[in-house]
Write a protein that holds these residues in place. Structure first.
Motif, PDB file in Angstrom:
ATOM      1  N   ASP A  56       0.841  -1.193   0.000  1.00  0.00           N
ATOM      2  CA  ASP A  56       0.000   0.000   0.000  1.00  0.00           C
ATOM      3  C   ASP A  56       0.880   1.249   0.000  1.00  0.00           C
ATOM      4  OD1 ASP A  56       0.950   0.321   2.592  1.00  0.00           O
ATOM      5  OD2 ASP A  56      -0.950  -0.155   3.562  1.00  0.00           O
ATOM      6  N   ILE A  57       0.272   2.419   0.226  1.00  0.00           N
ATOM      7  CA  ILE A  57       1.022   3.678   0.142  1.00  0.00           C
ATOM      8  C   ILE A  57       2.073   3.803   1.243  1.00  0.00           C
ATOM      9  CG2 ILE A  57      -0.820   4.910  -1.051  1.00  0.00           C
ATOM     10  CD1 ILE A  57      -1.641   6.122   1.629  1.00  0.00           C
ATOM     11  N   ASN A  58       1.960   2.978   2.295  1.00  0.00           N
ATOM     12  CA  ASN A  58       2.946   2.956   3.370  1.00  0.00           C
ATOM     13  C   ASN A  58       3.919   1.800   3.215  1.00  0.00           C
ATOM     14  OD1 ASN A  58       1.766   5.206   4.833  1.00  0.00           O
ATOM     15  ND2 ASN A  58       0.092   3.805   5.348  1.00  0.00           N
ATOM     16  N   ASN A  59       3.856   1.172   2.030  1.00  0.00           N
ATOM     17  CA  ASN A  59       4.729   0.034   1.701  1.00  0.00           C
ATOM     18  C   ASN A  59       4.483  -1.171   2.613  1.00  0.00           C
ATOM     19  OD1 ASN A  59       6.479  -0.916  -0.221  1.00  0.00           O
ATOM     20  ND2 ASN A  59       8.322  -0.111   0.723  1.00  0.00           N
ATOM     21  N   LYS A  60       3.249  -1.282   3.104  1.00  0.00           N
ATOM     22  CA  LYS A  60       2.856  -2.444   3.886  1.00  0.00           C
ATOM     23  C   LYS A  60       1.953  -3.320   3.025  1.00  0.00           C
ATOM     24  CE  LYS A  60       3.115  -0.111   8.373  1.00  0.00           C
ATOM     25  NZ  LYS A  60       2.373   0.289   9.603  1.00  0.00           N
ATOM     26  N   ASN A  61       2.183  -4.617   3.053  1.00  0.00           N
ATOM     27  CA  ASN A  61       1.440  -5.528   2.190  1.00  0.00           C
ATOM     28  C   ASN A  61      -0.031  -5.617   2.587  1.00  0.00           C
ATOM     29  OD1 ASN A  61       3.536  -6.170   0.503  1.00  0.00           O
ATOM     30  ND2 ASN A  61       4.122  -8.021   1.623  1.00  0.00           N
ATOM     31  N   LYS A  62      -0.864  -5.635   1.547  1.00  0.00           N
ATOM     32  CA  LYS A  62      -2.310  -5.796   1.726  1.00  0.00           C
ATOM     33  C   LYS A  62      -2.738  -6.947   0.828  1.00  0.00           C
ATOM     34  CE  LYS A  62      -6.114  -3.506   3.354  1.00  0.00           C
ATOM     35  NZ  LYS A  62      -6.306  -2.921   4.686  1.00  0.00           N
ATOM     36  N   ALA A  91     -14.207  10.578  -7.871  1.00  0.00           N
ATOM     37  CA  ALA A  91     -15.622  10.194  -7.942  1.00  0.00           C
ATOM     38  C   ALA A  91     -15.900   8.979  -7.061  1.00  0.00           C
ATOM     39  CB  ALA A  91     -16.009   9.912  -9.389  1.00  0.00           C
ATOM     40  N   LEU A  92     -14.968   8.042  -7.022  1.00  0.00           N
ATOM     41  CA  LEU A  92     -15.125   6.870  -6.156  1.00  0.00           C
ATOM     42  C   LEU A  92     -15.058   7.264  -4.683  1.00  0.00           C
ATOM     43  CD1 LEU A  92     -12.983   4.244  -8.123  1.00  0.00           C
ATOM     44  CD2 LEU A  92     -15.460   4.218  -7.804  1.00  0.00           C
ATOM     45  N   GLN A  93     -14.159   8.175  -4.368  1.00  0.00           N
ATOM     46  CA  GLN A  93     -14.072   8.673  -2.989  1.00  0.00           C
ATOM     47  C   GLN A  93     -15.412   9.250  -2.539  1.00  0.00           C
ATOM     48  OE1 GLN A  93     -11.620   8.541  -0.658  1.00  0.00           O
ATOM     49  NE2 GLN A  93     -12.949   9.640   0.778  1.00  0.00           N
ATOM     50  N   ASN A  94     -16.101   9.911  -3.452  1.00  0.00           N
ATOM     51  CA  ASN A  94     -17.369  10.562  -3.115  1.00  0.00           C
ATOM     52  C   ASN A  94     -18.469   9.577  -2.733  1.00  0.00           C
ATOM     53  OD1 ASN A  94     -16.350  13.139  -3.501  1.00  0.00           O
ATOM     54  ND2 ASN A  94     -17.036  13.272  -5.632  1.00  0.00           N
ATOM     55  N   ILE A  95     -18.376   8.338  -3.238  1.00  0.00           N
ATOM     56  CA  ILE A  95     -19.422   7.358  -2.905  1.00  0.00           C
ATOM     57  C   ILE A  95     -18.998   6.415  -1.783  1.00  0.00           C
ATOM     58  CG2 ILE A  95     -20.393   7.419  -5.245  1.00  0.00           C
ATOM     59  CD1 ILE A  95     -19.145   4.526  -5.580  1.00  0.00           C
ATOM     60  N   LEU A  96     -17.863   6.686  -1.188  1.00  0.00           N
ATOM     61  CA  LEU A  96     -17.373   5.790  -0.134  1.00  0.00           C
ATOM     62  C   LEU A  96     -18.371   5.629   1.015  1.00  0.00           C
ATOM     63  CD1 LEU A  96     -14.929   4.015   0.348  1.00  0.00           C
ATOM     64  CD2 LEU A  96     -13.855   5.911   1.584  1.00  0.00           C
ATOM     65  N   PRO A  97     -19.047   6.682   1.464  1.00  0.00           N
ATOM     66  CA  PRO A  97     -20.045   6.488   2.535  1.00  0.00           C
ATOM     67  C   PRO A  97     -21.162   5.514   2.141  1.00  0.00           C
ATOM     68  CG  PRO A  97     -19.493   8.816   2.325  1.00  0.00           C
ATOM     69  CD  PRO A  97     -18.875   8.121   1.152  1.00  0.00           C
ATOM     70  N   GLN A  98     -21.628   5.612   0.891  1.00  0.00           N
ATOM     71  CA  GLN A  98     -22.669   4.689   0.424  1.00  0.00           C
ATOM     72  C   GLN A  98     -22.136   3.262   0.336  1.00  0.00           C
ATOM     73  OE1 GLN A  98     -22.008   7.825  -0.860  1.00  0.00           O
ATOM     74  NE2 GLN A  98     -23.600   8.345  -2.349  1.00  0.00           N
ATOM     75  N   LEU A  99     -20.896   3.127  -0.101  1.00  0.00           N
ATOM     76  CA  LEU A  99     -20.294   1.791  -0.168  1.00  0.00           C
ATOM     77  C   LEU A  99     -20.169   1.188   1.229  1.00  0.00           C
ATOM     78  CD1 LEU A  99     -17.457   2.327  -2.821  1.00  0.00           C
ATOM     79  CD2 LEU A  99     -19.582   1.062  -3.119  1.00  0.00           C
ATOM     80  N   ASN A 100     -19.789   2.003   2.191  1.00  0.00           N
ATOM     81  CA  ASN A 100     -19.675   1.506   3.569  1.00  0.00           C
ATOM     82  C   ASN A 100     -21.017   0.989   4.078  1.00  0.00           C
ATOM     83  OD1 ASN A 100     -16.946   2.108   3.744  1.00  0.00           O
ATOM     84  ND2 ASN A 100     -17.284   4.161   4.573  1.00  0.00           N
ATOM     85  N   LYS A 101     -22.092   1.710   3.750  1.00  0.00           N
ATOM     86  CA  LYS A 101     -23.425   1.272   4.164  1.00  0.00           C
ATOM     87  C   LYS A 101     -23.815  -0.050   3.517  1.00  0.00           C
ATOM     88  CE  LYS A 101     -25.262   5.899   5.135  1.00  0.00           C
ATOM     89  NZ  LYS A 101     -26.256   6.935   4.739  1.00  0.00           N
ATOM     90  N   LEU A 102     -23.271  -0.307   2.347  1.00  0.00           N
ATOM     91  CA  LEU A 102     -23.540  -1.563   1.644  1.00  0.00           C
ATOM     92  C   LEU A 102     -22.521  -2.646   2.005  1.00  0.00           C
ATOM     93  CD1 LEU A 102     -24.377  -0.037  -1.861  1.00  0.00           C
ATOM     94  CD2 LEU A 102     -25.984  -1.239  -0.358  1.00  0.00           C
ATOM     95  N   ASN A 103     -21.746  -2.394   3.048  1.00  0.00           N
ATOM     96  CA  ASN A 103     -20.702  -3.334   3.496  1.00  0.00           C
ATOM     97  C   ASN A 103     -19.785  -3.728   2.337  1.00  0.00           C
ATOM     98  OD1 ASN A 103     -19.332  -4.785   5.464  1.00  0.00           O
ATOM     99  ND2 ASN A 103     -20.523  -6.662   5.119  1.00  0.00           N
ATOM    100  N   THR A 104     -19.299  -2.704   1.655  1.00  0.00           N
ATOM    101  CA  THR A 104     -18.458  -2.891   0.479  1.00  0.00           C
ATOM    102  C   THR A 104     -17.129  -2.170   0.650  1.00  0.00           C
ATOM    103  OG1 THR A 104     -20.380  -3.064  -0.971  1.00  0.00           O
ATOM    104  CG2 THR A 104     -18.293  -2.485  -2.012  1.00  0.00           C
ATOM    105  N   ALA A 105     -16.057  -2.869   0.365  1.00  0.00           N
ATOM    106  CA  ALA A 105     -14.721  -2.273   0.414  1.00  0.00           C
ATOM    107  C   ALA A 105     -14.339  -1.768  -0.974  1.00  0.00           C
ATOM    108  CB  ALA A 105     -13.697  -3.288   0.898  1.00  0.00           C
ATOM    109  N   LEU A 106     -13.415  -0.825  -0.989  1.00  0.00           N
ATOM    110  CA  LEU A 106     -12.955  -0.225  -2.239  1.00  0.00           C
ATOM    111  C   LEU A 106     -11.440  -0.192  -2.238  1.00  0.00           C
ATOM    112  CD1 LEU A 106     -13.343   1.473  -4.856  1.00  0.00           C
ATOM    113  CD2 LEU A 106     -13.626   3.483  -3.378  1.00  0.00           C
ATOM    114  N   VAL A 107     -10.855  -0.594  -3.358  1.00  0.00           N
ATOM    115  CA  VAL A 107      -9.400  -0.563  -3.481  1.00  0.00           C
ATOM    116  C   VAL A 107      -9.045  -0.133  -4.896  1.00  0.00           C
ATOM    117  CG1 VAL A 107      -9.297  -3.023  -4.062  1.00  0.00           C
ATOM    118  CG2 VAL A 107      -7.251  -1.883  -3.210  1.00  0.00           C
TER     119      VAL A 107
END
Length: 218
Positions: A56-62, A91-107
């Motif tokens: 990831d951006i901190n060079n830690k494995n995900k 645009a994806l950042q803007n829908i993150l709250p809705q995704l969280n409500k749908l129990n959905t992760a974004l990467v």
């Protein structure tokens, strides 16, 4: 204004402002990918998403297994140097709250080095996972990768877009800007894999697909 309309307007502006000879090279490269039907060779709806472990951006494995939500949205982007990618990421950042409500992760995944991914994340004020697919190894396993032709590299360099510096190599390989939506079983329930880098999946469409899949589970 939805993302597709904003992207179309940006493309129209580019066509007006970019010298004709350079625009012709850019369009020819996109048309070549369409002729090759690269998208038909990529991971498709119904397929099982291969596992990954990426820094990831901190060079830690995900890893894929770290995402425990009911659904996962994966957005492949070309790099923070690409204005169309930045528009999509915001645009994806803007829908993150809705995704969280749908129990959905974004990467989001790109071939940028972790340092450059960090810059992209900070520039766009992203709060979701941004991973570095060095050498495009994961994107290659999904059939998404192509190489920029020599003439297009020259055009990009003339715009001070240095793909090689962002990716930390000289192979000039990029992924198609694909979006995959997968369920908890890691089955792809929707794929969007355009050869044209100016086309992206509208966030509203992402939410609609996941909402429908959620209803079907009930």
């Amino acid at each position: 204004m939805n993302l597709s309309k904003s992207l179309a307007e940006r493309k129209a502006t580019n066509k007006q402002n970019i010298p004709a000879e350079k625009w012709t090279i850019m369009e020819a490269s996109t048309n070549k990918l369409k002729e090759l039907s690269l998208s038909t060779k990529a991971l498709q709806t119904g397929d099982i998403l291969p596992t990954f472990t990426l820094p990831d951006i901190n060079n830690k494995n995900k890893s894929l297994s770290d995402f425990k939500e009911d659904f996962l949205v994966i957005s492949f982007y070309r790099g923070g140097w690409c204005p169309f990618c930045n528009m999509e990421l915001r645009a994806l950042q803007n829908i993150l709250p809705q995704l969280n409500k749908l129990n959905t992760a974004l990467v989001a995944i790109s071939p940028e080095t972790p340092d450059n991914s960090l810059t992209t994340s900070e520039k766009n004020k992203l709060t979701f996972s941004v991973l570095s697919d060095l050498e495009n190894q994961y994107a290659k396993s999904l059939g998404l990768v192509f190489q920029l032709p020599e003439d297009l590299r020259s055009v990009y360099h003339s715009f001070n877009l240095n793909v090689d510096k962002h990716n930390g190599n000289k192979d000039y390989e990029l992924p198609m800007p694909a979006t995959y939506i997968v369920n908890k079983e890691r089955e792809v329930i929707y794929n969007f894999t355009p050869e044209d880098y100016t086309e992206r999946l509208d966030p509203e469409k992402v939410l609609a697909i996941i909402s429908e899949a959620t209803l079907q589970k009930q």
